[in-house]
Write a protein that holds these residues in place. Structure first.
Motif, PDB file in Angstrom:
ATOM      1  N   GLY A 267      -1.540  50.210  45.089  1.00  0.00           N
ATOM      2  CA  GLY A 267      -1.089  50.969  44.192  1.00  0.00           C
ATOM      3  C   GLY A 267       0.076  51.204  42.976  1.00  0.00           C
ATOM      4  N   ASP A 268       1.356  50.405  43.639  1.00  0.00           N
ATOM      5  CA  ASP A 268       2.230  50.644  43.174  1.00  0.00           C
ATOM      6  C   ASP A 268       2.114  49.492  41.503  1.00  0.00           C
ATOM      7  OD1 ASP A 268       3.116  52.592  44.741  1.00  0.00           O
ATOM      8  OD2 ASP A 268       4.435  51.161  45.959  1.00  0.00           O
ATOM      9  N   ILE A 269       0.707  48.402  41.331  1.00  0.00           N
ATOM     10  CA  ILE A 269       1.154  47.598  40.435  1.00  0.00           C
ATOM     11  C   ILE A 269       1.574  47.735  39.074  1.00  0.00           C
ATOM     12  CG2 ILE A 269      -0.145  45.821  39.184  1.00  0.00           C
ATOM     13  CD1 ILE A 269      -1.166  44.970  41.911  1.00  0.00           C
ATOM     14  N   GLU A 270       0.649  49.484  38.686  1.00  0.00           N
ATOM     15  CA  GLU A 270       1.163  49.560  37.633  1.00  0.00           C
ATOM     16  C   GLU A 270       2.513  50.499  36.928  1.00  0.00           C
ATOM     17  OE1 GLU A 270      -1.346  53.621  35.318  1.00  0.00           O
ATOM     18  OE2 GLU A 270      -2.168  53.789  37.098  1.00  0.00           O
ATOM     19  N   LEU A 271       2.932  50.893  38.395  1.00  0.00           N
ATOM     20  CA  LEU A 271       4.489  50.810  37.968  1.00  0.00           C
ATOM     21  C   LEU A 271       5.049  49.981  37.900  1.00  0.00           C
ATOM     22  CD1 LEU A 271       5.011  53.488  41.096  1.00  0.00           C
ATOM     23  CD2 LEU A 271       4.573  54.163  38.935  1.00  0.00           C
ATOM     24  N   LEU A 272       4.770  48.844  38.480  1.00  0.00           N
ATOM     25  CA  LEU A 272       5.721  47.925  37.753  1.00  0.00           C
ATOM     26  C   LEU A 272       5.282  47.001  36.730  1.00  0.00           C
ATOM     27  CD1 LEU A 272       5.155  45.616  41.572  1.00  0.00           C
ATOM     28  CD2 LEU A 272       7.661  46.678  40.140  1.00  0.00           C
ATOM     29  N   LEU A 273       4.568  46.905  35.938  1.00  0.00           N
ATOM     30  CA  LEU A 273       3.804  46.553  34.878  1.00  0.00           C
ATOM     31  C   LEU A 273       4.244  47.516  33.908  1.00  0.00           C
ATOM     32  CD1 LEU A 273       0.019  46.427  35.378  1.00  0.00           C
ATOM     33  CD2 LEU A 273       1.164  44.561  35.124  1.00  0.00           C
ATOM     34  N   ALA A 274       4.691  48.948  34.015  1.00  0.00           N
ATOM     35  CA  ALA A 274       5.291  49.867  33.052  1.00  0.00           C
ATOM     36  C   ALA A 274       6.832  49.796  33.000  1.00  0.00           C
ATOM     37  CB  ALA A 274       5.167  51.145  33.430  1.00  0.00           C
ATOM     38  N   GLU A 275       7.439  48.587  33.642  1.00  0.00           N
ATOM     39  CA  GLU A 275       8.120  48.359  33.160  1.00  0.00           C
ATOM     40  C   GLU A 275       8.301  46.782  32.341  1.00  0.00           C
ATOM     41  OE1 GLU A 275      11.178  49.815  35.065  1.00  0.00           O
ATOM     42  OE2 GLU A 275       9.409  51.238  35.834  1.00  0.00           O
ATOM     43  N   TYR A 276       7.807  46.567  32.001  1.00  0.00           N
ATOM     44  CA  TYR A 276       8.122  46.065  30.919  1.00  0.00           C
ATOM     45  C   TYR A 276       8.000  46.451  29.365  1.00  0.00           C
ATOM     46  CZ  TYR A 276       5.620  41.889  33.422  1.00  0.00           C
ATOM     47  OH  TYR A 276       5.494  40.941  34.489  1.00  0.00           O
ATOM     48  N   ARG A 313      -4.173  42.485  30.711  1.00  0.00           N
ATOM     49  CA  ARG A 313      -4.041  42.752  29.127  1.00  0.00           C
ATOM     50  C   ARG A 313      -2.787  42.714  28.919  1.00  0.00           C
ATOM     51  NH1 ARG A 313      -6.712  46.797  29.650  1.00  0.00           N
ATOM     52  NH2 ARG A 313      -5.187  48.800  29.863  1.00  0.00           N
ATOM     53  N   THR A 314      -2.135  43.371  29.942  1.00  0.00           N
ATOM     54  CA  THR A 314      -0.404  43.386  29.774  1.00  0.00           C
ATOM     55  C   THR A 314       0.187  42.239  29.794  1.00  0.00           C
ATOM     56  OG1 THR A 314      -0.633  46.076  31.161  1.00  0.00           O
ATOM     57  CG2 THR A 314       1.264  44.282  31.092  1.00  0.00           C
ATOM     58  N   LEU A 315       0.219  41.580  30.745  1.00  0.00           N
ATOM     59  CA  LEU A 315       0.578  39.648  30.844  1.00  0.00           C
ATOM     60  C   LEU A 315       0.365  38.949  29.597  1.00  0.00           C
ATOM     61  CD1 LEU A 315      -0.320  38.921  34.499  1.00  0.00           C
ATOM     62  CD2 LEU A 315       1.839  39.484  33.539  1.00  0.00           C
ATOM     63  N   THR A 316      -0.660  39.063  29.378  1.00  0.00           N
ATOM     64  CA  THR A 316      -1.876  38.517  27.680  1.00  0.00           C
ATOM     65  C   THR A 316      -0.501  38.442  26.804  1.00  0.00           C
ATOM     66  OG1 THR A 316      -3.920  38.554  28.088  1.00  0.00           O
ATOM     67  CG2 THR A 316      -3.370  38.397  26.080  1.00  0.00           C
ATOM     68  N   ARG A 317      -0.031  40.310  26.653  1.00  0.00           N
ATOM     69  CA  ARG A 317       0.961  41.290  25.487  1.00  0.00           C
ATOM     70  C   ARG A 317       2.469  40.371  26.010  1.00  0.00           C
ATOM     71  NH1 ARG A 317      -0.975  45.334  25.867  1.00  0.00           N
ATOM     72  NH2 ARG A 317       1.110  46.320  27.180  1.00  0.00           N
ATOM     73  N   GLN A 318       2.402  40.553  27.431  1.00  0.00           N
ATOM     74  CA  GLN A 318       4.108  39.643  27.919  1.00  0.00           C
ATOM     75  C   GLN A 318       4.433  38.139  26.673  1.00  0.00           C
ATOM     76  OE1 GLN A 318       6.952  40.971  28.814  1.00  0.00           O
ATOM     77  NE2 GLN A 318       5.896  42.707  28.023  1.00  0.00           N
TER      78      GLN A 318
END
Length: 565
Positions: A267-276, A313-318
């Protein structure tokens, strides 16, 4: 004073302070060597003098730093530091001293390092002293936290009986800490403690204390993990974020094997993705995500399907952001970050293959060049991995690829050819005839024509177009080698390629492919399986004549060959 009778490094009596007359680094180093020699010859006189100097409030900070360095050097040289309790109390007091100018950070760091070194031989009194300074519900001192972490890292088995009370106390003080320095120090200490716990769990039989289970350690760590992830990460500065992410790595390696904690962590994956988006080094975020995905596979408990699209989507953007114009310079570890992201996509392909491929298809329909190039490269890597979970979904891979077949941009064409090549190698394409062969032939023809009759200025001096030409020829080779390309259509095309002048740059791989194709056809004829109808192709004598003329013709480097009539 006690120091007045202390000996010098040369055997004669002189004050310790006389050895510490200059704050220059070279002079301090020489003074440390002299003090160590003096302590070796007359420890009864030197040790009390050093303790007195540390207790003097008016002594310059640089002199105390030199004394602490001397104590560490004595331990390194096997000398006994006695009375140890005096030095422990002095160093502990220094850890809690007010900031500059009375207690510069260099002095507090020296006191911390000295306690860490002395803990090898005086662990219990030092740990008892530090535990007295770490009080529940009270803001801890920065260097007390750092020292606890370093001592745990250097004394794994001795610290185990103290870890329970230490971690419990840290749970109570976390919400009291507001300043960045203390938060960073607590995260650093937690990282070292968790690494010590991991070492203990692997080699617990070496400890002389009763065994502490991973379940017990996990119960201590979960509240700390929750506070760091949900409170400190979103609302702290970049230094605290970085320290927190470094602490999460070893902490998660202890928590993730517990199935009852996995849902909370997922459930905390979304919080980690926001750190990008926070500006910190993206590699540290990616490592944590990769660790969670790897654990989900090991534990056979995949992340929720609803998170696949957000992750992709987030990792592709990275990956895309590092190559776009107007973006900041590439960060440190950018190549490692790209490699780790690729591993995450492979793990997603194993846990949720259908969902990931549907995401790929949707993103490939986006007309922007960079996302298409990145996704095609990822798709090629996933196909090349030959994952068992992907075989039954191979048509989804083909369907996703077909979304870009009409894109005429050079980088997209090149990425598409590489993906087709991997699809052929792995058997995801059951036959070459039809759109695969037509696409490869079209790209080879376009590249050959543009390189021999350039009407527009080619990017990078034509290097990209040459790469497309090579990729087309290599894809033809793979098609032939797969055994699924020995068709009449391919035979006619290959004979035409090797005798046309504008295909000369690809002559070597094309001739190799033609030889393989001829050998396959010969085997079919020998076994009576040749059902091909006659076609309008050159005879063996005509083909040999054309090739001989090609070999001796006075053409330029790209105009070798003669057309067949």
């Amino acid at each position: 004073m006690a120091e007045e009778g202390s000996p010098s490094g040369e055997g004669g009596p002189c004050p310790i302070s006389r050895l510490l007359q200059s704050p220059e680094a070279a002079s301090q180093k020489e003074a440390v060597l002299r003090i160590v020699r003096a302590a070796r010859s007359q420890p009864a006189a030197v040790m009390p003098a050093l303790a007195v100097m540390l207790q003097r409030d008016k002594a310059p900070a640089w002199q105390k730093v030199a004394v602490y360095r001397s104590l560490r050097a004595m331990v390194e040289h096997g000398l006994q530091v006695e009375p140890a309790c005096d030095f422990i109390v002095a160093a502990s007091k220094q850890l809690r001293a007010s900031p500059e100018p009375d207690a510069p950070r260099e002095l507090q760091a020296a006191a911390s390092n000295t306690l860490t070194t002395l803990a090898r031989h005086h662990f219990n009194p030092i740990m008892t002293e530090l535990q007295q300074q770490l009080r529940p519900f009270a803001e801890p001192d920065e260097f007390t936290l750092l020292t606890l972490g370093k001592i745990a890292a250097g004394n794994v088995y001795s610290c185990v009986p103290f870890l329970g009370i230490t971690l419990t106390t840290l749970q109570t003080v976390m919400r009291c800490i507001e300043d960045s320095q203390r938060r960073k120090a607590l995260c650093t200490a937690l990282e070292q403690m968790c690494r010590a716990i991991r070492t203990y769990l692997r080699t617990w039989e070496r400890s002389s204390y009763p065994r502490v289970s991973v379940q017990q350690f996990s119960a201590y760590l979960l509240p700390l993990y929750a506070c760091i992830t949900r409170t400190w990460l979103p609302g702290s500065d970049s230094q605290v974020k970085l320290a927190a992410l470094k602490a999460l790595g070893p902490m998660l390696s202890i928590l993730l094997p517990r199935t009852e904690f996995q849902a909370q962590i997922y459930g905390d994956i979304e919080l980690l993705l926001a750190e990008y988006e926070s500006g910190i080094n993206a590699f540290h975020v990616t490592k944590i995500l990769g660790q969670i995905l790897e654990a989900s596979l090991v534990n056979s408990n995949p992340i929720p399907r609803t998170q696949v699209e957000l992750l992709a989507r987030t990792l592709t953007r990275q990956i895309c952001s590092s190559g776009q114009k107007g973006q900041p310079p590439r960060q440190e570890h950018s190549e490692e970050n790209r490699a780790e992201i690729s591993q995450i996509f492979l793990r997603l392909a194993r846990s949720h293959p259908s969902e990931l491929l549907w995401v790929f298809q949707g993103k490939l329909e986006d007309v922007r060049e960079e996302p298409r190039v990145v996704l095609l490269a990822l798709l090629a890597e996933i196909v090349a991995a030959q994952l068992p979970e992907l075989w039954s979904r191979r048509q989804l891979c083909v369907k996703a690829l077909k979304a870009v077949l009409g894109d005429e941009r050079t980088r997209v064409r090149l990425a598409t050819l590489r993906t087709i090549e991997n699809l052929l190698r792995t058997g995801y394409l059951e036959k070459v005839e039809g759109w695969p062969l037509n696409y490869i032939a079209l790209q080879l023809s376009i590249s050959a024509h543009q390189l021999t009759h350039p009407t527009l200025r080619l990017r990078l001096g034509g290097l990209e177009e040459k790469a497309v030409e090579r990729a087309s020829a290599e894809a033809l080779q793979v098609a032939v080698a797969s055994g699924r390309g020995a068709s009449q259509e391919l035979w006619v095309r290959m004979l035409g390629y090797v005798t046309q002048p504008h295909y000369a740059a690809s002559a070597t791989p094309l001739c190799r492919a033609l030889r393989q194709l001829a050998e396959q056809r010969l085997r079919q004829v020998v076994h009576g399986q040749d059902g091909w109808e006659p076609v309008n192709s050159p005879t063996a004598q005509e083909l040999m004549a054309c090739l001989l003329v090609s070999a001796v013709g006075p053409w330029g480097p790209r105009e070798v060959g003669v057309p067949l009539r």
